[in-house]
Design an enzyme around this catalytic site. Structure first.
Site, PDB file in Angstrom:
ATOM      1  N   ASP A  29       0.824  -1.211   0.000  1.00  0.00           N
ATOM      2  CA  ASP A  29       0.000   0.000   0.000  1.00  0.00           C
ATOM      3  C   ASP A  29       0.859   1.263   0.000  1.00  0.00           C
ATOM      4  OD1 ASP A  29      -2.362   1.394  -0.031  1.00  0.00           O
ATOM      5  OD2 ASP A  29      -2.688   1.287   2.130  1.00  0.00           O
ATOM      6  N   TRP A  34       2.951   7.940  -2.497  1.00  0.00           N
ATOM      7  CA  TRP A  34       4.360   8.078  -2.908  1.00  0.00           C
ATOM      8  C   TRP A  34       4.438   9.038  -4.100  1.00  0.00           C
ATOM      9  CZ3 TRP A  34       7.176   7.297  -7.342  1.00  0.00           C
ATOM     10  CH2 TRP A  34       8.567   7.186  -7.205  1.00  0.00           C
ATOM     11  N   GLU A  76     -12.321  -4.473  -4.093  1.00  0.00           N
ATOM     12  CA  GLU A  76     -12.847  -3.117  -3.869  1.00  0.00           C
ATOM     13  C   GLU A  76     -12.144  -2.079  -4.751  1.00  0.00           C
ATOM     14  OE1 GLU A  76     -12.082  -5.268  -1.287  1.00  0.00           O
ATOM     15  OE2 GLU A  76     -14.215  -5.721  -1.064  1.00  0.00           O
ATOM     16  N   ASN A  77     -10.991  -2.427  -5.282  1.00  0.00           N
ATOM     17  CA  ASN A  77     -10.227  -1.453  -6.087  1.00  0.00           C
ATOM     18  C   ASN A  77     -10.895  -1.096  -7.418  1.00  0.00           C
ATOM     19  OD1 ASN A  77      -6.973  -2.675  -4.936  1.00  0.00           O
ATOM     20  ND2 ASN A  77      -8.163  -0.950  -4.177  1.00  0.00           N
ATOM     21  N   ARG A 197       2.305  -4.775   6.162  1.00  0.00           N
ATOM     22  CA  ARG A 197       1.516  -3.744   5.489  1.00  0.00           C
ATOM     23  C   ARG A 197       2.332  -2.460   5.484  1.00  0.00           C
ATOM     24  NH1 ARG A 197      -4.716  -2.446   4.677  1.00  0.00           N
ATOM     25  NH2 ARG A 197      -4.389  -0.636   3.383  1.00  0.00           N
TER      26      ARG A 197
HETATM   27  C1  IPE Z   1      -5.245  -2.695  -0.179  1.00  0.00           C
HETATM   28  O1  IPE Z   1      -4.964  -1.355  -0.350  1.00  0.00           O
HETATM   29  C2  IPE Z   1      -5.276  -3.386  -1.511  1.00  0.00           C
HETATM   30  C3  IPE Z   1      -3.995  -3.491  -2.200  1.00  0.00           C
HETATM   31  C4  IPE Z   1      -2.831  -3.145  -1.708  1.00  0.00           C
HETATM   32  C5  IPE Z   1      -4.072  -4.035  -3.513  1.00  0.00           C
HETATM   33  P1  IPE Z   1      -6.116  -0.251  -0.470  1.00  0.00           P
HETATM   34  O2  IPE Z   1      -5.436   1.039  -0.635  1.00  0.00           O
HETATM   35  O3  IPE Z   1      -7.089  -0.649  -1.492  1.00  0.00           O
HETATM   36  O4  IPE Z   1      -6.802  -0.381   0.952  1.00  0.00           O
HETATM   37  P2  IPE Z   1      -7.639   0.682   1.795  1.00  0.00           P
HETATM   38  O5  IPE Z   1      -8.647   1.286   0.881  1.00  0.00           O
HETATM   39  O6  IPE Z   1      -6.662   1.697   2.282  1.00  0.00           O
HETATM   40  O7  IPE Z   1      -8.230  -0.099   2.917  1.00  0.00           O
HETATM   41  C1  IPE Z   2      -1.574   0.227  -3.411  1.00  0.00           C
HETATM   42  O1  IPE Z   2      -1.328   1.594  -3.421  1.00  0.00           O
HETATM   43  C2  IPE Z   2      -1.755  -0.342  -4.790  1.00  0.00           C
HETATM   44  C3  IPE Z   2      -3.132  -0.723  -5.134  1.00  0.00           C
HETATM   45  C4  IPE Z   2      -4.142  -0.711  -4.334  1.00  0.00           C
HETATM   46  C5  IPE Z   2      -3.349  -1.135  -6.499  1.00  0.00           C
HETATM   47  P1  IPE Z   2      -2.522   2.651  -3.415  1.00  0.00           P
HETATM   48  O2  IPE Z   2      -2.899   2.943  -4.820  1.00  0.00           O
HETATM   49  O3  IPE Z   2      -3.619   2.164  -2.551  1.00  0.00           O
HETATM   50  O4  IPE Z   2      -1.807   3.908  -2.774  1.00  0.00           O
HETATM   51  P2  IPE Z   2      -2.437   4.906  -1.720  1.00  0.00           P
HETATM   52  O5  IPE Z   2      -2.924   4.089  -0.570  1.00  0.00           O
HETATM   53  O6  IPE Z   2      -3.554   5.627  -2.418  1.00  0.00           O
HETATM   54  O7  IPE Z   2      -1.302   5.778  -1.342  1.00  0.00           O
HETATM   55 MG    MG Z   3      -4.039   2.408  -0.606  1.00  0.00          MG
END
Ligand code: IPE
Ligand code: IPE
Ligand code: MG
Length: 249
Positions: A29, A34, A76-77, A197
């Site tokens: 995450d 970044w 959820e992404n 994490r």
């Molecule tokens: C968890 O990160 C999923 C992945 C790293 C692929 P998210 O950024 O989606 O999680 P939340 O929304 O902060 O819980």
């Molecule tokens: C994790 O990084 C990668 C995926 C969930 C695909 P994020 O995209 O969630 O990065 P932040 O949490 O918004 O910084």
């Molecule tokens: Mg994230």
């Protein structure tokens, strides 16, 4: 290989090989943050995140950790802006195309965990081919959780088991942990010993809900693209100080 790089490849002397986790899972995450901190678009963070993942896989390989599972895309992404989702789907394809040969050379066994049917069909084809081509490789087990959700995984196992019961192939009282685990995406992979994490969030975000029952958790504020060998070292040092009791005294 220079003497310096050869030295980096061996397990740091303060880590005990007999207490290394066999399986490390990572919630990668912080890619977006970044990028934001550098005034870059979020997608640049995902690109850099791939480099961090390649480095983590190399570290596991070098230090004798036999399985790595990375959370790459959650169920959820999909709720993110369409451009970001599209970018990630094409990034998975590009990276798989670029890295497969190298992974085969390193004897990596690659597995994708998640509801793969919902992914673009060209990506699905690549995924199934990569899994098939590497399934007998004796090296590290590398699992990429893609369109993965722990609740969805548990529900799909329940559905498969219920259907066996309906067909009279299984009795309800025969359903035990072994039967259940055989219906999870992670079948054949031991439960993670250590879950890392990055980016400081103290939550599981629907990752490996069944499998992490007794996993040690390590959270670092470091953002995923900055998670390097020294960070991995710190996570392993922390792990080696834990007293894993599994309910005993
Ligand atoms: C968890 O990160 C999923 C992945 C790293 C692929 P998210 O950024 O989606 O999680 P939340 O929304 O902060 O819980
Ligand atoms: C994790 O990084 C990668 C995926 C969930 C695909 P994020 O995209 O969630 O990065 P932040 O949490 O918004 O910084
Ligand atoms: Mg994230």
């Amino acid at each position: 290989m220079t003497a310096q790089t050869a030295k980096l490849r061996v397990l740091p002397p303060d880590l005990k090989p007999e207490y290394l986790p066999k399986h490390v899972a990572v919630i990668c995450d912080g890619n977006g943050r970044w990028a934001k901190r550098r005034g870059l678009p979020r997608i640049m963070g995902h690109k850099q995140g791939v480099e961090a993942l390649k480095a983590a896989l190399r570290t596991c390989n070098d230090w004798g950790i036999s399985a790595l599972t990375a959370y790459a895309f959650s169920t959820e992404n999909w709720k993110r802006p369409q451009e970001e989702v599209d970018f990630l789907m094409s990034l998975f394809q590009v990276v798989l195309r670029q890295e497969l040969r190298e992974m085969i050379k390193e004897n990596v066994r690659i597995k994708f965990a998640g509801d793969l049917e919902a992914l673009p069909s060209s990506l699905q084809k690549q995924i199934y081919a990569a899994m098939e081509e590497t399934k007998d490789n004796p090296g590290i087990q590398f699992t990429v959780a893609t369109n993965y959700g722990g609740r969805q995984e548990i529900l799909s196992a329940c559905r498969a088991i219920a259907s066996q019961v309906e067909q009279g192939l299984l009795k309800a009282d025969e359903i035990d942990e072994d039967v259940f685990e055989r219906h999870l995406y992670t079948v054949g992979v031991s439960d993670p010993d250590l879950l890392i994490r990055t980016s400081g969030e103290m939550r599981i975000s629907n990752f490996l809900l069944w499998q992490i029952a007794y996993t040690e958790i390590y959270v670092t504020d470091t953002l995923w693209p900055d998670f390097d060998r020294d960070e991995f070292h710190r996570a392993l040092s922390s792990y080696q100080q834990r007293d894993r009791r599994f309910g005993k005294i």
